[in-house]
Design a protein around this motif. Sequence first.
Motif, PDB file in Angstrom:
ATOM      1  N   GLY A  73      13.487  11.204   6.420  1.00 38.31           N
ATOM      2  CA  GLY A  73      12.271  11.009   5.538  1.00 38.31           C
ATOM      3  C   GLY A  73      11.814  12.215   4.669  1.00 38.31           C
ATOM      4  N   GLY A  74      11.846  13.395   5.273  1.00 39.85           N
ATOM      5  CA  GLY A  74      11.196  14.512   4.803  1.00 39.85           C
ATOM      6  C   GLY A  74      12.338  14.945   3.798  1.00 39.85           C
ATOM      7  N   GLY A  75      13.547  15.112   3.994  1.00 43.98           N
ATOM      8  CA  GLY A  75      14.546  15.438   3.069  1.00 43.98           C
ATOM      9  C   GLY A  75      14.759  14.564   2.003  1.00 43.98           C
ATOM     10  N   ALA A  76      14.632  13.110   2.107  1.00 44.56           N
ATOM     11  CA  ALA A  76      14.822  12.144   1.109  1.00 44.56           C
ATOM     12  C   ALA A  76      13.657  12.463   0.130  1.00 44.56           C
ATOM     13  CB  ALA A  76      14.957  10.909   1.442  1.00 44.56           C
ATOM     14  N   ALA A  77      12.327  12.561   0.616  1.00 40.72           N
ATOM     15  CA  ALA A  77      11.005  12.787  -0.214  1.00 40.72           C
ATOM     16  C   ALA A  77      11.202  14.023  -0.989  1.00 40.72           C
ATOM     17  CB  ALA A  77       9.972  12.599   0.747  1.00 40.72           C
ATOM     18  N   ALA A  78      11.489  15.039  -0.179  1.00 41.34           N
ATOM     19  CA  ALA A  78      11.711  16.244  -1.079  1.00 41.34           C
ATOM     20  C   ALA A  78      12.654  16.286  -2.172  1.00 41.34           C
ATOM     21  CB  ALA A  78      11.904  17.504   0.010  1.00 41.34           C
ATOM     22  N   GLY A  79      13.624  15.754  -1.687  1.00 36.65           N
ATOM     23  CA  GLY A  79      14.800  15.394  -2.636  1.00 36.65           C
ATOM     24  C   GLY A  79      14.309  14.683  -4.013  1.00 36.65           C
ATOM     25  N   PHE A  80      13.584  13.646  -3.726  1.00 46.67           N
ATOM     26  CA  PHE A  80      13.196  12.746  -4.688  1.00 46.67           C
ATOM     27  C   PHE A  80      12.243  13.675  -5.584  1.00 46.67           C
ATOM     28  CE2 PHE A  80      10.087   9.719  -6.502  1.00 46.67           C
ATOM     29  CZ  PHE A  80      10.986   8.923  -6.918  1.00 46.67           C
ATOM     30  N   VAL A  81      11.072  14.407  -5.174  1.00 43.18           N
ATOM     31  CA  VAL A  81      10.340  14.989  -5.924  1.00 43.18           C
ATOM     32  C   VAL A  81      10.838  16.010  -6.566  1.00 43.18           C
ATOM     33  CG1 VAL A  81       8.246  16.465  -5.686  1.00 43.18           C
ATOM     34  CG2 VAL A  81       8.328  14.245  -4.231  1.00 43.18           C
ATOM     35  N   LEU A  82      11.920  16.785  -5.930  1.00 39.91           N
ATOM     36  CA  LEU A  82      12.095  18.042  -6.761  1.00 39.91           C
ATOM     37  C   LEU A  82      13.072  17.465  -7.870  1.00 39.91           C
ATOM     38  CD1 LEU A  82      12.628  21.159  -6.163  1.00 39.91           C
ATOM     39  CD2 LEU A  82      15.075  20.593  -5.753  1.00 39.91           C
ATOM     40  N   ALA A  83      13.990  16.402  -7.708  1.00 44.02           N
ATOM     41  CA  ALA A  83      14.709  15.932  -8.638  1.00 44.02           C
ATOM     42  C   ALA A  83      13.906  15.538  -9.831  1.00 44.02           C
ATOM     43  CB  ALA A  83      15.551  14.726  -8.334  1.00 44.02           C
ATOM     44  N   ALA A  84      12.667  14.843  -9.569  1.00 45.36           N
ATOM     45  CA  ALA A  84      11.876  14.420 -10.801  1.00 45.36           C
ATOM     46  C   ALA A  84      11.363  15.801 -11.550  1.00 45.36           C
ATOM     47  CB  ALA A  84      10.807  13.560 -10.217  1.00 45.36           C
ATOM     48  N   LEU A  85      10.979  16.666 -10.798  1.00 43.39           N
ATOM     49  CA  LEU A  85      10.358  17.979 -11.310  1.00 43.39           C
ATOM     50  C   LEU A  85      11.586  18.561 -12.036  1.00 43.39           C
ATOM     51  CD1 LEU A  85       8.523  19.675  -8.623  1.00 43.39           C
ATOM     52  CD2 LEU A  85       7.480  18.617 -10.783  1.00 43.39           C
ATOM     53  N   LEU A  86      12.603  18.648 -11.573  1.00 45.14           N
ATOM     54  CA  LEU A  86      13.843  19.546 -12.345  1.00 45.14           C
ATOM     55  C   LEU A  86      14.186  18.624 -13.814  1.00 45.14           C
ATOM     56  CD1 LEU A  86      16.306  20.695  -9.675  1.00 45.14           C
ATOM     57  CD2 LEU A  86      14.742  22.235 -10.785  1.00 45.14           C
ATOM     58  N   HIS A  87      14.117  17.331 -13.483  1.00 43.89           N
ATOM     59  CA  HIS A  87      14.379  16.320 -14.561  1.00 43.89           C
ATOM     60  C   HIS A  87      13.261  16.868 -15.914  1.00 43.89           C
ATOM     61  CE1 HIS A  87      16.027  13.185 -17.123  1.00 43.89           C
ATOM     62  NE2 HIS A  87      14.686  12.593 -17.180  1.00 43.89           N
ATOM     63  N   LEU A  88      12.177  16.640 -15.193  1.00 44.01           N
ATOM     64  CA  LEU A  88      10.994  16.906 -16.301  1.00 44.01           C
ATOM     65  C   LEU A  88      10.979  18.271 -16.828  1.00 44.01           C
ATOM     66  CD1 LEU A  88       8.381  14.617 -14.716  1.00 44.01           C
ATOM     67  CD2 LEU A  88       9.389  14.241 -16.596  1.00 44.01           C
ATOM     68  N   PHE A 136      20.154  17.529  -0.175  1.00 45.75           N
ATOM     69  CA  PHE A 136      21.197  17.773  -1.400  1.00 45.75           C
ATOM     70  C   PHE A 136      21.702  16.449  -2.058  1.00 45.75           C
ATOM     71  CE2 PHE A 136      21.176  22.041   0.638  1.00 45.75           C
ATOM     72  CZ  PHE A 136      20.744  22.579  -0.491  1.00 45.75           C
ATOM     73  N   PRO A 137      22.326  15.600  -1.140  1.00 45.05           N
ATOM     74  CA  PRO A 137      22.535  14.384  -1.565  1.00 45.05           C
ATOM     75  C   PRO A 137      21.673  13.583  -2.435  1.00 45.05           C
ATOM     76  CG  PRO A 137      22.923  14.438   0.788  1.00 45.05           C
ATOM     77  CD  PRO A 137      22.361  15.640   0.386  1.00 45.05           C
ATOM     78  N   VAL A 138      20.336  13.653  -2.250  1.00 43.43           N
ATOM     79  CA  VAL A 138      19.490  12.834  -2.835  1.00 43.43           C
ATOM     80  C   VAL A 138      18.961  13.666  -4.310  1.00 43.43           C
ATOM     81  CG1 VAL A 138      17.012  11.981  -2.505  1.00 43.43           C
ATOM     82  CG2 VAL A 138      18.463  11.914  -0.367  1.00 43.43           C
ATOM     83  N   VAL A 139      18.958  14.915  -3.937  1.00 44.95           N
ATOM     84  CA  VAL A 139      18.735  15.587  -5.348  1.00 44.95           C
ATOM     85  C   VAL A 139      19.898  15.345  -6.299  1.00 44.95           C
ATOM     86  CG1 VAL A 139      18.512  17.827  -6.403  1.00 44.95           C
ATOM     87  CG2 VAL A 139      17.497  17.252  -4.283  1.00 44.95           C
ATOM     88  N   VAL A 140      21.006  15.541  -5.886  1.00 45.46           N
ATOM     89  CA  VAL A 140      22.151  15.282  -6.798  1.00 45.46           C
ATOM     90  C   VAL A 140      22.329  13.994  -7.460  1.00 45.46           C
ATOM     91  CG1 VAL A 140      24.676  15.749  -7.125  1.00 45.46           C
ATOM     92  CG2 VAL A 140      23.339  17.482  -5.792  1.00 45.46           C
ATOM     93  N   ALA A 141      22.130  12.910  -6.587  1.00 42.96           N
ATOM     94  CA  ALA A 141      22.345  11.752  -7.043  1.00 42.96           C
ATOM     95  C   ALA A 141      21.178  11.211  -7.777  1.00 42.96           C
ATOM     96  CB  ALA A 141      22.511  10.740  -5.761  1.00 42.96           C
TER      97      ALA A 141
END
Lengths: 262, 254
Positions: A73-88, A136-141
């Motif tokens: 849960g922690g990894g997926a949530a962190a990955g999700f938020v970081l991916a959104a931030l990096l994208h924006l 990592f897999p969450v951020v990358v995907a």
Amino acid sequence: MGNKKNSSWSAIWPPAAVLAALLLFWQSAVSLGWVQAWRIPAPIAVVQEAIAIWPRLMMHAGYTLQLTLIGFGGGAAAGFVLAALLHLLPGVRRGVYPLFVLSQNVPIVILGPIMTMLFGYGLLPKVLLVIMVCFFPVVVAMLSGLSHADPALRHYLQMIGAGKWTLFWRLELPGSLVHLFSGLKIAVSYSVVSAVFAELLAPKNGLGGFMVLSSRGFMPERSFAAALLIIIVSLLLFGLIVWCERFVVKWRPKAEGGSSHA
Amino acid sequence: MLDVKGISKSFGAGSTAKEVLSGLSLSVADGEFVSLIGPSGSGKSTLFSLIGGLQTPSSGRIAVGGEDITGKTGHIAYMPQQASLLPWRTVSGNIELALRIAGHGDKASIKATAQKWLEAVGLGEYCNAYPHVLSGGMAQRVSFLRALLSPQPLMLLDEPFGALDALTRLQMQQWLLSIWEKHRRSVLLITHSIEEALQLSDRVLVLSASPGTIVDEIIVPFERPRREDLWTDNRWSELKGRIYNGLQGAGGGV
């Protein structure tokens, strides 16, 4: 409907038959004395042992499940938020993303002993390890999904006046959900493996610890029972993600949804 | 309604610069249906991006209803060649989203409007369906409705039927006419089809190849509502010939 049932049955029975044959071979190999039971226990003996120590197995499975779920849960949530931030923030992405890709080549589990050294033998280092593995897999995907929005849809939305935020909420984010789930499926499988590995380092609680202690104590039935339970937990969590995906990504044609994890 | 004055657009700089549009002017009156026909490479898509505000012209001005919109987005309703319905929103949800992006605040009333119109065009049963169940023609009907219901007074139609088969295309033209003649809006249509341009529009503008500029203007004389068998009219083939020659002279086939 009947046709579909037939086809899923015809997909299930061949591997089921092979599995049953393998179990039968294994059982007879032990029963007929081809291998010593103290080296490889028979399937029936493993099941009997599992029933005998059921409450303890369940307690350890509870620990493992807790560690897996918090870490995932922690990894997926962190990955999700970081991916959104990096994208924006494309500027930050250009600086940070190549490093992420590089760091993916480091097997995260080797950090296990270091985490134990830094944070001791409690829950914290284990959770951190699982989080890092799932992240990592969450951020990358997710990032790949966010940056591969359909150009025709983007052009249409821009033409009618959609700004950066509208594009993000209405196009990029919903469009990346399919990618997110493929990342989550990888992450959830990793999360069980890494949780068990973390438990091996400090074998007090959890199935990983129970397994390693049982094998050191020459109780192969217990080791196998623990291993079996780890596999079951992993399959159940994977199934949970697939189920969630069907629930969230319900706009896809049925045929595609059915073969999504093929 | 729409005034495009002396638009030029070049890509690149210095000796490699390529001029796509050169001193192009056109206008669309209130409730007028204007078609733009031109060979590939005549800068039609660039012109739409300029009117839509996604790009700014190298020189010239664009105004809608007297207001300068050069380089500003959100002032037009748009129907692209691909239906471009968001796959994760229902048919009705897609229409509602376009209206909300256009600045409509009242959720309940736009929902009611979308459903009323979907029913009126025979797509009522698809209100809450996802777009993947629609045929190409149905998806384009939804796409047209979405543009028609948007509050912006000018509609840009970018080869809206280009991807459909010939029969569906004819049906869609009739369908669009039947709705538009009852609910007149200012329309600028890009098309590759001479017949489509003559069938639908009040005026046809013929564009030359790069750099794009207007080489002929035809005022289509057929009365409205338009008959389905316009090709039996003597003037039909005469006008068709004139546009065809204009395109030939403009450099390249259709």
